[in-house]
Design a protein around this motif. Structure first.
Motif, PDB file in Angstrom:
ATOM      1  N   ARG A 294      32.379  46.558  86.784  1.00 29.22           N
ATOM      2  CA  ARG A 294      32.873  45.208  86.528  1.00 29.22           C
ATOM      3  C   ARG A 294      34.307  45.081  87.024  1.00 29.22           C
ATOM      4  N   ARG A 295      34.683  43.855  87.314  1.00 28.88           N
ATOM      5  CA  ARG A 295      36.078  43.483  87.552  1.00 28.88           C
ATOM      6  C   ARG A 295      36.361  42.262  86.693  1.00 28.88           C
ATOM      7  N   PRO A 296      36.637  42.477  85.390  1.00 22.94           N
ATOM      8  CA  PRO A 296      36.711  41.352  84.457  1.00 22.94           C
ATOM      9  C   PRO A 296      37.932  40.457  84.625  1.00 22.94           C
ATOM     10  N   ALA A 297      38.980  40.969  85.282  1.00 24.56           N
ATOM     11  CA  ALA A 297      40.205  40.181  85.442  1.00 24.56           C
ATOM     12  C   ALA A 297      41.036  40.828  86.548  1.00 24.56           C
ATOM     13  N   PRO A 298      41.998  40.092  87.097  1.00 26.07           N
ATOM     14  CA  PRO A 298      42.881  40.710  88.093  1.00 26.07           C
ATOM     15  C   PRO A 298      43.572  41.942  87.518  1.00 26.07           C
ATOM     16  N   GLY A 299      43.599  43.014  88.296  1.00 31.54           N
ATOM     17  CA  GLY A 299      44.244  44.239  87.855  1.00 31.54           C
ATOM     18  C   GLY A 299      43.470  45.020  86.808  1.00 31.54           C
ATOM     19  N   VAL A 300      42.192  44.708  86.630  1.00 29.11           N
ATOM     20  CA  VAL A 300      41.348  45.395  85.649  1.00 29.11           C
ATOM     21  C   VAL A 300      39.998  45.713  86.282  1.00 29.11           C
ATOM     22  N   VAL A 301      39.546  46.950  86.098  1.00 28.10           N
ATOM     23  CA  VAL A 301      38.173  47.309  86.450  1.00 28.10           C
ATOM     24  C   VAL A 301      37.530  47.981  85.247  1.00 28.10           C
ATOM     25  N   PRO A 325      41.505  57.097  92.030  1.00 26.94           N
ATOM     26  CA  PRO A 325      42.805  56.963  92.687  1.00 26.94           C
ATOM     27  C   PRO A 325      43.957  56.935  91.669  1.00 26.94           C
ATOM     28  N   CYS A 326      45.117  57.319  92.123  1.00 24.82           N
ATOM     29  CA  CYS A 326      46.296  57.337  91.257  1.00 24.82           C
ATOM     30  C   CYS A 326      46.665  55.921  90.837  1.00 24.82           C
ATOM     31  N   GLY A 327      47.247  55.803  89.663  1.00 26.13           N
ATOM     32  CA  GLY A 327      47.761  54.513  89.236  1.00 26.13           C
ATOM     33  C   GLY A 327      46.851  53.751  88.308  1.00 26.13           C
ATOM     34  N   GLU A 338      32.481  54.128  74.607  1.00 24.80           N
ATOM     35  CA  GLU A 338      31.210  54.846  74.495  1.00 24.80           C
ATOM     36  C   GLU A 338      30.337  54.614  75.725  1.00 24.80           C
ATOM     37  N   VAL A 339      30.233  53.349  76.168  1.00 28.85           N
ATOM     38  CA  VAL A 339      29.382  53.038  77.315  1.00 28.85           C
ATOM     39  C   VAL A 339      30.130  52.344  78.449  1.00 28.85           C
ATOM     40  N   GLN A 340      31.341  51.892  78.185  1.00 27.69           N
ATOM     41  CA  GLN A 340      32.148  51.337  79.267  1.00 27.69           C
ATOM     42  C   GLN A 340      33.621  51.494  78.930  1.00 27.69           C
ATOM     43  N   THR A 341      34.434  51.610  79.989  1.00 25.78           N
ATOM     44  CA  THR A 341      35.861  51.845  79.823  1.00 25.78           C
ATOM     45  C   THR A 341      36.643  50.958  80.781  1.00 25.78           C
ATOM     46  N   PRO A 342      37.438  50.024  80.256  1.00 22.21           N
ATOM     47  CA  PRO A 342      38.303  49.228  81.138  1.00 22.21           C
ATOM     48  C   PRO A 342      39.534  50.034  81.546  1.00 22.21           C
ATOM     49  N   LEU A 343      39.929  49.907  82.794  1.00 26.03           N
ATOM     50  CA  LEU A 343      41.106  50.567  83.324  1.00 26.03           C
ATOM     51  C   LEU A 343      42.006  49.524  83.970  1.00 26.03           C
ATOM     52  N   VAL A 344      43.297  49.700  83.769  1.00 30.80           N
ATOM     53  CA  VAL A 344      44.256  48.749  84.315  1.00 30.80           C
ATOM     54  C   VAL A 344      45.243  49.494  85.198  1.00 30.80           C
ATOM     55  N   GLY A 345      45.974  48.717  86.007  1.00 31.51           N
ATOM     56  CA  GLY A 345      46.972  49.315  86.881  1.00 31.51           C
ATOM     57  C   GLY A 345      46.842  48.804  88.299  1.00 31.51           C
ATOM     58  N   GLN A 346      47.864  49.098  89.093  1.00 33.35           N
ATOM     59  CA  GLN A 346      47.903  48.603  90.457  1.00 33.35           C
ATOM     60  C   GLN A 346      46.694  49.047  91.277  1.00 33.35           C
ATOM     61  N   ALA A 347      46.238  50.280  91.046  1.00 34.49           N
ATOM     62  CA  ALA A 347      45.111  50.792  91.831  1.00 34.49           C
ATOM     63  C   ALA A 347      43.835  49.996  91.599  1.00 34.49           C
ATOM     64  N   ALA A 348      43.738  49.307  90.462  1.00 34.16           N
ATOM     65  CA  ALA A 348      42.542  48.529  90.172  1.00 34.16           C
ATOM     66  C   ALA A 348      42.351  47.396  91.169  1.00 34.16           C
ATOM     67  N   THR A 353      33.362  46.726  93.015  1.00 35.31           N
ATOM     68  CA  THR A 353      32.154  47.109  92.305  1.00 35.31           C
ATOM     69  C   THR A 353      31.378  48.132  93.123  1.00 35.31           C
ATOM     70  N   GLY A 354      31.024  49.227  92.466  1.00 38.93           N
ATOM     71  CA  GLY A 354      30.317  50.307  93.152  1.00 38.93           C
ATOM     72  C   GLY A 354      31.202  51.459  93.562  1.00 38.93           C
ATOM     73  N   ASP A 355      32.526  51.230  93.614  1.00 36.87           N
ATOM     74  CA  ASP A 355      33.445  52.344  93.888  1.00 36.87           C
ATOM     75  C   ASP A 355      33.433  53.311  92.702  1.00 36.87           C
ATOM     76  N   ARG A 356      34.052  54.463  92.896  1.00 36.69           N
ATOM     77  CA  ARG A 356      34.091  55.447  91.822  1.00 36.69           C
ATOM     78  C   ARG A 356      35.515  55.810  91.445  1.00 36.69           C
ATOM     79  N   VAL A 357      35.679  56.136  90.182  1.00 37.34           N
ATOM     80  CA  VAL A 357      36.949  56.628  89.663  1.00 37.34           C
ATOM     81  C   VAL A 357      36.721  58.061  89.190  1.00 37.34           C
ATOM     82  N   TRP A 358      37.649  58.939  89.572  1.00 34.59           N
ATOM     83  CA  TRP A 358      37.542  60.353  89.233  1.00 34.59           C
ATOM     84  C   TRP A 358      38.425  60.668  88.028  1.00 34.59           C
ATOM     85  N   PHE A 359      37.851  61.412  87.083  1.00 31.84           N
ATOM     86  CA  PHE A 359      38.540  61.753  85.840  1.00 31.84           C
ATOM     87  C   PHE A 359      38.646  63.267  85.702  1.00 31.84           C
TER      88      PHE A 359
END
Length: 397
Positions: A294-301, A325-327, A338-348, A353-359
């Motif tokens: 999801r991309r629920p808002a600018p600067g949020v994925v 990616p960093c940031g 539990e089933v979804q995690t919002p992330l914020v920051g410039q890199a967002a 949609t469909g990209d991956r974030v590494w943890f």
């Protein structure tokens, strides 16, 4: 090619969520650990790995000898698959597993269980009373390595054994020597307040000074006390090994004359909590990828899953780290879900949609409780996929 590009290229054919192990990083971490051990063998802590295939890869390297397991059923399984020299790091009250240990000659030869009081021996005797041709059970004495100050009002280190002084250790060793069916072969003392506490926490100068002072005094006290304990026990029985340390204290513990081997596991994967040590560095080797859904808002994925907190005292440092990616950072109102995690920051802004974030997980082994397999990466290719304990249908804790 940077790590983000390399990981994305290597796993382009995979659909996240999934976990990977970077083999060059694993090898570099292992070499660094051996260098710090100054020639003393390292026993591999399986709780930090939790993949039989990865354990086999590590044990194939020179300098790594034996396994430190976390449960007796795990140790029995590992020995049944060909592993040898397994020390169970925590006392067991699993009666069925104890019965199997006492009845199986190979397991009894290769497995050592932990005790810290006579009650443990009583429980074992009760559990195996019906075993015909009972095998001798190998024992290791667990010693409290915590640091006490101000008359005991201050304590640093995990609460493990009630045995703290040489006379206590000698008394239990004497009782074991008189007890048929048991043989004391080892002593272990894990200094968690040194091995498991980073001495370089970012942005906390007062805490940093306090940690370093505590660790210096604790190490000085433990060298003397552990030496006396080992000397006292050796007067009663021949010891095959004296185990100490952990990833964070390898070079310190290796200097002790009483120590014959070091225990370590987290250093192979170098999880987030091990970024904050002055004495050594490492390469993040174990990671997991989550998809942007999801991309629920600018600067949020929003990514799928992510609520994989590490054990220990609750806090932000127990959450997985959005790494590449960093940031990216957590929404403070939601954290890791539990089933979804919002992330914020410039890199967002650059994620779709469909990209991956590494943890990176905060700790090492608990990552493998979430995934059935690890994709092994060498360069920019996946060269193998191996099962975790979970992938082999084994969930010991």
């Amino acid at each position: 090619m940077d790590d983000l590009q390399r990981y994305n290229r290597a796993t382009a054919h995979l659909d996240p969520p999934f976990a990977v192990l970077d083999l060059p990083a694993l090898r570099a971490n292992a070499e660094g650990m051996l260098h710090r051990a100054h020639g003393k063998p390292i026993r591999v802590a399986s709780k930090s790995i939790r993949s039989r295939a990865v354990l086999e890869r590590i044990l194939a390297m020179d300098g790594f000898t034996g396994i430190m397991a976390f449960t007796l059923p795990e140790a029995l399984w590992l020995v049944s698959t060909g592993m040898r020299n397994v020390l169970v790091a925590y006392p067991t009250v699993d009666r069925a597993a104890l019965t199997e240990l006492a009845a199986e000659p190979l397991a009894a030869r290769e497995i050592t269980i932990m005790v810290d009081r006579i009650d443990h021996l009583d429980l074992v005797d009760s559990a195996v009373a019906g075993v015909h041709d009972r095998q001798e059970i190998r024992l290791c004495l667990d010693i409290d390595a915590g640091y006490l100050a101000f008359g005991g009002r201050f304590r640093a280190g995990v609460r493990r054994s009630p045995i703290r002084e040489s006379d206590q250790a000698a008394d239990l060793a004497t009782q074991i020597a008189k007890r048929p069916g048991f043989r004391l072969v080892g002593v272990m003392a894990y200094e968690a307040q040194i091995a498991g506490v980073g001495d370089d926490p970012p942005g906390k100068p007062a805490l940093t000074r306090a940690i370093r002072l505590m660790q210096t005094r604790s190490q000085r006290e433990l060298i003397t006390r552990r030496g006396r304990i080992v000397q006292a026990v050796r007067q009663i029985t021949d010891l095959e090994f004296v185990n100490g340390g952990g990833t964070g204290s390898i070079e310190k513990t290796a200097r002790e004359r009483a120590i014959t081997e070091i225990a370590a596991g987290s250093g192979f994967f170098h999880p987030r909590l091990f970024d904050f040590y002055r004495g050594f560095g490492g390469h993040p080797a174990a990671l997991f990828a989550l998809p942007v859904v999801r991309r629920p808002a600018p600067g949020v994925v929003t990514v799928l899953g992510g609520g994989y907190p590490a054990s220990g005292a609750p806090g932000a440092d127990r959450l997985p780290q959005p790494y590449l990616p960093c940031g990216l950072r957590y929404d403070p109102n939601e954290g890791a879900g539990e089933v979804q995690t919002p992330l914020v920051g410039q890199a967002a802004e650059d994620l779709r949609t469909g990209d991956r974030v590494w943890f990176r997980h905060a700790k090492a082994g608990e990552l493998c409780e979430r995934f059935a397999g690890l994709h092994l990466i060498d360069g920019d290719r996946v060269v193998d996929e191996v099962p975790t304990y979970r992938g082999e249908g084994r969930t010991f804790l």
